[in-house]
Motif scaffolding. Structure first.
Motif, PDB file in Angstrom:
ATOM      1  N   GLU A 162       0.824  -1.197   0.000  1.00  0.00           N
ATOM      2  CA  GLU A 162       0.000   0.000   0.000  1.00  0.00           C
ATOM      3  C   GLU A 162       0.861   1.250   0.000  1.00  0.00           C
ATOM      4  N   TRP A 163       0.250   2.359  -0.449  1.00  0.00           N
ATOM      5  CA  TRP A 163       0.881   3.666  -0.388  1.00  0.00           C
ATOM      6  C   TRP A 163       0.312   4.442   0.804  1.00  0.00           C
ATOM      7  N   PHE A 164       1.163   5.171   1.524  1.00  0.00           N
ATOM      8  CA  PHE A 164       0.739   5.947   2.674  1.00  0.00           C
ATOM      9  C   PHE A 164       1.291   7.364   2.573  1.00  0.00           C
ATOM     10  N   ILE A 165       0.547   8.309   3.147  1.00  0.00           N
ATOM     11  CA  ILE A 165       1.064   9.669   3.304  1.00  0.00           C
ATOM     12  C   ILE A 165       1.978   9.679   4.513  1.00  0.00           C
ATOM     13  N   ARG A 166       3.205  10.114   4.329  1.00  0.00           N
ATOM     14  CA  ARG A 166       4.162  10.182   5.436  1.00  0.00           C
ATOM     15  C   ARG A 166       4.177  11.602   6.012  1.00  0.00           C
ATOM     16  N   GLU A 167       5.324  12.056   6.487  1.00  0.00           N
ATOM     17  CA  GLU A 167       5.390  13.369   7.113  1.00  0.00           C
ATOM     18  C   GLU A 167       5.035  14.468   6.112  1.00  0.00           C
ATOM     19  N   SER A 168       3.980  15.187   6.396  1.00  0.00           N
ATOM     20  CA  SER A 168       3.494  16.250   5.511  1.00  0.00           C
ATOM     21  C   SER A 168       2.881  17.360   6.350  1.00  0.00           C
ATOM     22  N   GLY A 169       3.248  18.595   6.065  1.00  0.00           N
ATOM     23  CA  GLY A 169       2.673  19.700   6.822  1.00  0.00           C
ATOM     24  C   GLY A 169       3.459  20.982   6.656  1.00  0.00           C
ATOM     25  N   ILE A 170       3.167  21.942   7.516  1.00  0.00           N
ATOM     26  CA  ILE A 170       3.782  23.272   7.460  1.00  0.00           C
ATOM     27  C   ILE A 170       4.443  23.597   8.797  1.00  0.00           C
ATOM     28  N   MET A 171       5.648  24.133   8.729  1.00  0.00           N
ATOM     29  CA  MET A 171       6.392  24.582   9.909  1.00  0.00           C
ATOM     30  C   MET A 171       6.502  26.097   9.866  1.00  0.00           C
ATOM     31  N   VAL A 172       6.066  26.747  10.938  1.00  0.00           N
ATOM     32  CA  VAL A 172       6.114  28.210  11.027  1.00  0.00           C
ATOM     33  C   VAL A 172       7.052  28.614  12.149  1.00  0.00           C
ATOM     34  N   GLY A 173       8.020  29.451  11.840  1.00  0.00           N
ATOM     35  CA  GLY A 173       8.933  29.944  12.852  1.00  0.00           C
ATOM     36  C   GLY A 173       8.229  30.896  13.807  1.00  0.00           C
ATOM     37  N   VAL A 174       8.389  30.652  15.101  1.00  0.00           N
ATOM     38  CA  VAL A 174       7.760  31.511  16.119  1.00  0.00           C
ATOM     39  C   VAL A 174       8.837  31.892  17.134  1.00  0.00           C
ATOM     40  N   PRO A 175       9.680  32.866  16.793  1.00  0.00           N
ATOM     41  CA  PRO A 175      10.750  33.268  17.726  1.00  0.00           C
ATOM     42  C   PRO A 175      10.215  33.774  19.057  1.00  0.00           C
ATOM     43  N   GLU A 176       8.951  34.241  19.063  1.00  0.00           N
ATOM     44  CA  GLU A 176       8.353  34.684  20.314  1.00  0.00           C
ATOM     45  C   GLU A 176       8.230  33.527  21.310  1.00  0.00           C
ATOM     46  N   LEU A 177       8.193  32.302  20.793  1.00  0.00           N
ATOM     47  CA  LEU A 177       8.114  31.093  21.627  1.00  0.00           C
ATOM     48  C   LEU A 177       9.406  30.288  21.541  1.00  0.00           C
ATOM     49  N   TRP A 178      10.496  30.928  21.114  1.00  0.00           N
ATOM     50  CA  TRP A 178      11.827  30.322  21.058  1.00  0.00           C
ATOM     51  C   TRP A 178      11.894  29.090  20.157  1.00  0.00           C
ATOM     52  N   GLY A 179      11.088  29.064  19.085  1.00  0.00           N
ATOM     53  CA  GLY A 179      11.134  27.886  18.231  1.00  0.00           C
ATOM     54  C   GLY A 179      10.177  27.960  17.071  1.00  0.00           C
ATOM     55  N   SER A 180       9.512  26.817  16.800  1.00  0.00           N
ATOM     56  CA  SER A 180       8.633  26.702  15.643  1.00  0.00           C
ATOM     57  C   SER A 180       7.393  25.884  16.000  1.00  0.00           C
ATOM     58  N   ILE A 181       6.349  26.051  15.189  1.00  0.00           N
ATOM     59  CA  ILE A 181       5.122  25.276  15.323  1.00  0.00           C
ATOM     60  C   ILE A 181       4.923  24.492  14.032  1.00  0.00           C
ATOM     61  N   PHE A 182       4.706  23.169  14.175  1.00  0.00           N
ATOM     62  CA  PHE A 182       4.436  22.328  13.005  1.00  0.00           C
ATOM     63  C   PHE A 182       3.000  21.847  13.074  1.00  0.00           C
ATOM     64  N   VAL A 183       2.294  21.916  11.950  1.00  0.00           N
ATOM     65  CA  VAL A 183       0.924  21.420  11.849  1.00  0.00           C
ATOM     66  C   VAL A 183       0.857  20.438  10.692  1.00  0.00           C
ATOM     67  N   GLY A 184       0.368  19.247  10.946  1.00  0.00           N
ATOM     68  CA  GLY A 184       0.255  18.245   9.896  1.00  0.00           C
ATOM     69  C   GLY A 184       0.534  16.856  10.429  1.00  0.00           C
ATOM     70  N   ARG A 185       1.027  15.996   9.561  1.00  0.00           N
ATOM     71  CA  ARG A 185       1.392  14.627   9.943  1.00  0.00           C
ATOM     72  C   ARG A 185       2.903  14.575  10.173  1.00  0.00           C
ATOM     73  N   THR A 186       3.281  14.113  11.345  1.00  0.00           N
ATOM     74  CA  THR A 186       4.699  14.100  11.692  1.00  0.00           C
ATOM     75  C   THR A 186       4.971  13.034  12.733  1.00  0.00           C
ATOM     76  N   LYS A 187       6.235  12.821  13.029  1.00  0.00           N
ATOM     77  CA  LYS A 187       6.598  11.920  14.120  1.00  0.00           C
ATOM     78  C   LYS A 187       6.272  12.597  15.447  1.00  0.00           C
ATOM     79  N   GLU A 188       5.741  11.807  16.380  1.00  0.00           N
ATOM     80  CA  GLU A 188       5.245  12.379  17.629  1.00  0.00           C
ATOM     81  C   GLU A 188       6.303  13.182  18.377  1.00  0.00           C
TER      82      GLU A 188
END
Length: 358
Positions: A60-86
């Protein structure tokens, strides 16, 4: 692509008969992945990635890691939304092709590889503290093999008491926490003996569980071509009135790259290792890079009235990186399965070729 052969003693053969299976030499394609990524030209850092994978065992075919990462320096890092490793376990978070062994340790088979949700990743350079915190659910993944929880949250925090990138030296100490609700309040844990064409050696069968709590440590030290690492976890399931079932497992390993390269470490992604660089690939007149690895791993799936079995394994192996995109792996394993009131021993003979087209 991988090849596996076996040599089992009589007790191991009896155990395989009880499992209604047999160990037979086999060459098998594990998976094929296509990955895309890019950066959106905005003032705030925004990157995206998308991936699909062909899984040979299930065809079978599967969707793997897919999504958007937004830099948020106000929170000292980034926010990722989508499918990813926990984000649970350094070994599980890093790219599967960047690992130093053929398969991840068996104690990590208890944790799903992916999740759909949101993850916050951060790093404080002065304090040298790294973290990721995520929440995931099965709204889009229900019915897929990796989706065994209705929802889950996972956190990973690490400290770098030694961090000298210029000297290729660091000490990474981390803790992992995870809480989740199994799908339909039922769970089944099982694992292969770190050989993907092999049958499942240990298996709890399905048991009731309203929630689960997972915790453990990770510790890695790197100095030039030397890397020593260990991870250990407890997986606790309960909440149905039947008491808690506590399972545990872990690993300790050592790696040395004889040709002098050092496995790169990055604070991105909660602190992970990358692909081994190759100083002189075979395509440039060299011999590539050679790495020796030795690992001890185990997983105990016996708890209360559940007799899923216990398994431990010793694995010495050699990796030959012919080029940054081409690797040959050769491994020998000695494993002991304690199940059905029998302790059976098996010798494993494995090889694999990994090819990446960048």
């Amino acid at each position: 692509n991988g090849n596996a052969g076996y040599s089992a003693n009589e007790d191991s053969k009896i155990q395989m008969d009880s499992l209604k299976t047999e160990l037979k030499p086999e060459f098998k394609v594990k998976d094929f992945r296509v990955l895309f990524s890019g950066k959106i030209n905005t003032k705030r850092s925004i990157t995206w990635k998308a991936g699909i994978m062909y899984d040979a065992p299930s065809n079978e075919w599967f969707i793997r890691e897919s999504g958007i990462m937004v830099g948020v320096p106000e929170l000292w890092g980034s926010i990722f939304v989508g499918r990813t490793k926990e984000g649970f376990s350094l070994n599980k978070v890093l790219n599967g092709y960047a690992g130093w062994t053929l398969e991840r340790q068996i104690a990590l088979d208890v944790i799903p590889i992916l999740g759909d949700g949101i993850k916050w990743l951060g790093y404080l350079p002065k304090q040298r503290i790294i973290w990721n915190l995520g929440y995931y659910n099965d709204v889009f993944s229900e019915g897929q093999g990796f989706s065994t929880f209705s929802w889950q949250t996972a956190a990973r925090v690490a400290w770098l008491p030694i961090f000298e990138p210029q000297n290729k030296k660091q000490l990474h100490l981390g803790v992992n926490l995870r809480y989740g609700e199994p799908l339909d309040h039922k769970m089944r844990l099982r694992s292969r003996p770190e050989v993907f064409p092999a049958p499942f050696f240990i298996d709890t069968g399905t048991f009731p569980s309203a929630h689960s709590f997972h915790y453990g440590y990770e510790a890695y030290y790197t100095s030039g071509p030397l890397m020593v690492g260990s991870e250990y976890y407890v997986h606790s399931f309960g909440g149905t009135g039947n008491g808690n079932y506590n399972f545990n497992g872990g690993e300790i390993g050592i790696s040395y790259i004889f040709t002098g390269e050092s496995r790169p470490y990055t604070t991105a992604g909660g602190g992970i290792y990358g692909f081994v660089p190759v100083n002189r690939s075979i395509f440039k007149g060299g011999w590539g890079a050679f790495e020796g690895v030795f690992r001890v791993s185990h997983l105990n799936l016996d708890a209360g009235n559940i007799r899923g079995g216990k398994f431990w394994r010793l694995t010495p192996m050699v990796n030959w990186y012919l080029a940054p995109v081409l690797r040959l792996e050769f491994a020998y394993g000695y494993g002991v399965l304690d199940r059905f009131n029998i302790k059976g021993a098996t010798h494993f003979f494995q090889s694999r070729i990994q090819i990446a087209i960048l």
